[in-house]
Design a protein around this motif. Structure first.
Motif, PDB file in Angstrom:
ATOM      1  N   TRP A   1       5.154  -6.628  13.870  1.00  0.00           N
ATOM      2  CA  TRP A   1       5.441  -5.656  14.924  1.00  0.00           C
ATOM      3  C   TRP A   1       5.663  -4.309  14.248  1.00  0.00           C
ATOM      4  O   TRP A   1       6.470  -4.208  13.327  1.00  0.00           O
ATOM      5  CB  TRP A   1       6.698  -6.056  15.709  1.00  0.00           C
ATOM      6  N   SER A   2       5.025  -3.257  14.641  1.00  0.00           N
ATOM      7  CA  SER A   2       4.016  -3.317  15.688  1.00  0.00           C
ATOM      8  C   SER A   2       2.682  -3.803  15.120  1.00  0.00           C
ATOM      9  O   SER A   2       2.436  -3.719  13.928  1.00  0.00           O
ATOM     10  CB  SER A   2       3.854  -1.944  16.340  1.00  0.00           C
ATOM     11  N   TYR A   3       1.834  -4.276  15.976  1.00  0.00           N
ATOM     12  CA  TYR A   3       0.670  -5.058  15.594  1.00  0.00           C
ATOM     13  C   TYR A   3      -0.232  -4.343  14.588  1.00  0.00           C
ATOM     14  O   TYR A   3      -0.538  -3.166  14.736  1.00  0.00           O
ATOM     15  CB  TYR A   3      -0.134  -5.409  16.845  1.00  0.00           C
ATOM     16  N   GLY A  40       0.756  -1.233  13.325  1.00  0.00           N
ATOM     17  CA  GLY A  40       0.762  -0.139  14.280  1.00  0.00           C
ATOM     18  C   GLY A  40      -0.550   0.622  14.330  1.00  0.00           C
ATOM     19  O   GLY A  40      -0.644   1.641  15.026  1.00  0.00           O
ATOM     20  N   ASN A  88       1.755   1.263  19.402  1.00  0.00           N
ATOM     21  CA  ASN A  88       0.787   0.195  19.206  1.00  0.00           C
ATOM     22  C   ASN A  88      -0.618   0.674  19.536  1.00  0.00           C
ATOM     23  O   ASN A  88      -1.174   0.349  20.580  1.00  0.00           O
ATOM     24  CB  ASN A  88       1.148  -1.018  20.081  1.00  0.00           C
TER      25      ASN A  88
END
Length: 682
Positions: A113-115, A118, A177
């Motif tokens: 997180w974030s994927y 980011g 994201n």
């Protein structure tokens, strides 16, 4: 003649209720409910969860069924974002009874997180669609689109209920994201939305599954400009979401939620689309979880709007986001969920609180089940006693019974037993279908269920088991400190304390908290402590009148940040013998006054004492049950005038009532009653 309603078990003590007076009403919060003005069928979708399900059996089926969860968001199949919560693994328990919509966060296939750090992926990988593995080589296909295909294929081929899934391609795309700079990345997002939408539909078409439902955009908050751009594009390109999603998380959102929703619906009208279904897939802060007086404020908004919502995921999967306790037990939040779910089959009605769209105030839900002659009010959130003004009760007859049950804060891991009837009105007149009554409020974190039925022959009384409680800060303290826990401090990133205060710095050999209490008879009593053990098991000694110390053993409650770990509360219990009369119960950090017990520096919130000499008999009146399979309550039974029964399609043999008159029951009626199978609280 008063009417008799069947009960599953019975126990009786008599306590009369009092009606309100004008002088009392002046100092109380007034809650008006008109049961003659219905506002629509009960939706029941506001107690959804994000990662509320962990694995098969966690939560247990008893917790799932009782909580009446209709929608949840879970991890994409084979995802690596969290160690548990895979949608395919939990769908059996979810769909077993009340589950309707299984949402999945497709991006949760990624482990971080974030994927993807980011950053929006490019084409750096080649995925094996058979098992999801990949090599670090480009293949001309956007990497995330390959992930979307793999996840959708897994649902289409391994789920027993693929048509009941809703895919969420992007989670909080505005929050770092991949698409947070709308000025430069708008066109990229819109193209990506279409690409993922089309890919999901392609996979479902491949398997003959028809239209796949898709939810989005899933922004961190209501974003009017972004939403307008997305819906305009989606309409023009035939990729409109089936469910419109955004998040409502902050404290002030309790005041702005309705306005945001109204703005969204106006946007739909302006664009000539919809109305689309709305699911606020993350709502509430740490302070709201497990706290019935907070939860009812959120539930009342969403039920009023007839939309769905899911509590935010702050800790770990599998406990309804801190709204259940231990492996198979209820906390106060779970009981709030159950009460809300018990309204299934009802029509909601007009309820007027002291103020709408105001943070941390008295709010509620009113509902009427005309078929089973049951009127219900759920309320909480205020800090004053409440005066209820009930009208439109004519369908219940000229005389009614009223039972008021209470849930008080027990902490996220603190076990809460079956809510007690704290006020009972037996056969009171509802003149002109109206009734007024006052209910003393324990504190603003509690919630209440008011159940009104036609007058019954069974005694309508307060709960017969003796119990007492005290806030830890109100005991006689030695070498300990009272701390104020502001419910609005830190932006809501904290768990709440009962009464907004707790006791800490309980770390010296002389630290103690003493409670002088009078018990009604000689017997065995359960002493329960609601408190916080920061990440490690701990011990205290409980002295009775200065002698006979019993060890109170605490489990290790979840430790989060150094700030929050003192606030995550559970419960510990010990059973002690007491003679009738007054006693001083002294909870101490040491047995000998010289050496502290292991990890005794524990936050103390509240103490409860309950008479368990005869166990804890609990009555589940038929008027409190959920009915399914055609089961219903009938108050006027031919041949048994003035009595009531639960009736369904196939009737079991007639049994004899306590007055020798026939009472019809059915085999289906009791098996359909979830209230019989609530989780064990001890």
């Amino acid at each position: 003649m008063k009417r008799k309603l069947a009960v599953l078990t019975a126990a009786a003590l008599v306590l009369g209720g009092t009606l309100s007076t004008p002088a009392q009403a002046d100092t109380n919060d007034v809650l008006s409910v008109d049961f003659a003005q219905t506002t629509g069928a009960f939706r029941g979708g506001a107690t959804g969860t994000l990662y509320g399900f962990g694995d098969d059996g966690a939560p247990t089926q008893a917790l799932i069924n009782g909580a009446h969860i209709t929608n949840t968001s879970q991890k994409a199949p084979y995802g690596t974002q969290h160690p548990s919560g895979d949608a395919i693994k939990v769908e059996g328990g979810f769909f077993a009874k009340h589950g309707k919509d299984m949402y999945i966060y497709v991006q949760d296939y990624y482990p971080d997180w974030s994927y993807n750090g980011g950053r929006r992926p490019g084409d750096d990988r080649t995925y094996n669609q058979a098992d999801g593995t990949y090599t670090s080589t480009p293949n001309g296909i956007w990497d995330y689109l390959e992930v979307v295909e793999f996840v959708t294929e897994a649902v289409a081929t391994t789920s027993a209920r693929p048509r009941d899934y809703v895919f969420i391609p992007f989670n909080e795309p505005d929050g770092g994201n991949w698409y947070n700079n709308w000025g430069t990345l708008k066109d990229t997002f819109l193209a990506d939305w279409k690409a993922t939408y089309d890919k999901i539909q392609e996979v479902y078409a491949r398997h003959g599954l028809g239209h796949a439902r898709i939810g989005g955009p899933g922004d961190t908050r209501w974003q009017p400009a972004r939403s307008a751009d997305i819906l305009t594009y989606a309409k023009a390109n035939n990729v409109l979401p089936d469910v419109f999603i955004w998040h409502e998380l902050g404290i002030n959102n309790l005041g702005t939620f309705r306005a945001n929703y109204a703005a969204y619906r106006q946007l739909e009208k302006d664009l000539g689309i919809g109305p689309l279904h709305v699911n606020v897939t993350e709502y509430g802060m740490l302070r709201d979880m497990g706290t019935p007086g907070q939860l009812i404020q959120w539930l009342s908004i969403m039920e009023d709007l007839k939309i769905d919502g899911q509590t935010a995921y702050w800790n770990y999967a599998g406990n309804f986001n801190d709204n259940s306790a231990r492996a198979n037990a209820a906390n106060a939040g779970w009981w709030m969920y159950k009460w809300y779910g018990d309204l299934e089959g009802s029509q909601t009605v007009r309820l007027t609180p002291p103020a709408l769209n105001t943070v941390d105030t008295l709010q509620g839900i009113g509902a009427v089940d005309a078929r089973n002659k049951r009127a219900t009010v759920l309320y909480g959130g205020g800090d004053k006693p409440v005066s209820l003004r009930l009208t439109g009760l004519g369908l219940l007859g000229k005389r009614v019974d009223v039972e008021v049950r209470e849930i008080t804060l027990s902490g996220a891991e603190g076990v809460s037993g079956t809510p007690r009837v704290i006020k009972a009105l037996d056969g009171v007149a509802a003149t002109g279908g109206a009734l007024s009554l006052d209910v003393p409020t324990y504190d603003r974190y509690a919630a209440y269920q008011v159940l009104v039925t036609p007058a019954q022959d069974r005694p309508v009384v307060v709960s017969p088991v003796w119990t007492a409680s005290v806030e830890a800060e109100n005991t006689a303290l030695t070498d300990a400190t009272v701390y104020f826990q502001d419910p609005q401090a830190g932006g809501g990133w904290k768990f709440l304390a009962s009464g907004s205060r707790d006791v800490g710095s309980f770390n010296r050999p002389t630290s103690k908290a003493e409670w002088t209490v009078t018990v009604p008879r000689a017997g065995r009593y359960r002493f329960q402590v609601i408190g916080g053990t920061p990440g490690t098991p701990g011990r205290h000694a409980l002295f009775v009148d200065g002698a006979n110390p019993a060890i109170v053993q605490y489990t290790a409650d979840l430790a989060l940040t150094s700030y929050q770990r003192w606030q995550y509360r559970g419960s510990a219990e010990v059973t002690i013998p007491l003679a009738a009369g007054q006693h001083t119960l002294s909870l101490r950090s040491s047995v000998d006054g010289a050496a502290v017990l292991p990890n005794s520096d524990i936050t103390l919130d509240k103490f409860l004492l309950t008479d368990v000499t005869d166990g804890e008999p609990t009555a589940y009146p038929a008027s409190t049950l959920r009915y399914a399979g055609g089961a219903r309550v009938t108050y006027d039974v031919p041949g048994a005038r003035g009595y009531a029964s639960i009736r369904a399609v196939v009737a079991a043999p007639t049994r004899t009532s306590r007055r020798g008159r026939p009472v019809t029951t059915t085999s289906r009626s009791t098996t359909a009653a979830c209230a019989r199978r609530t989780p064990r609280s001890r």
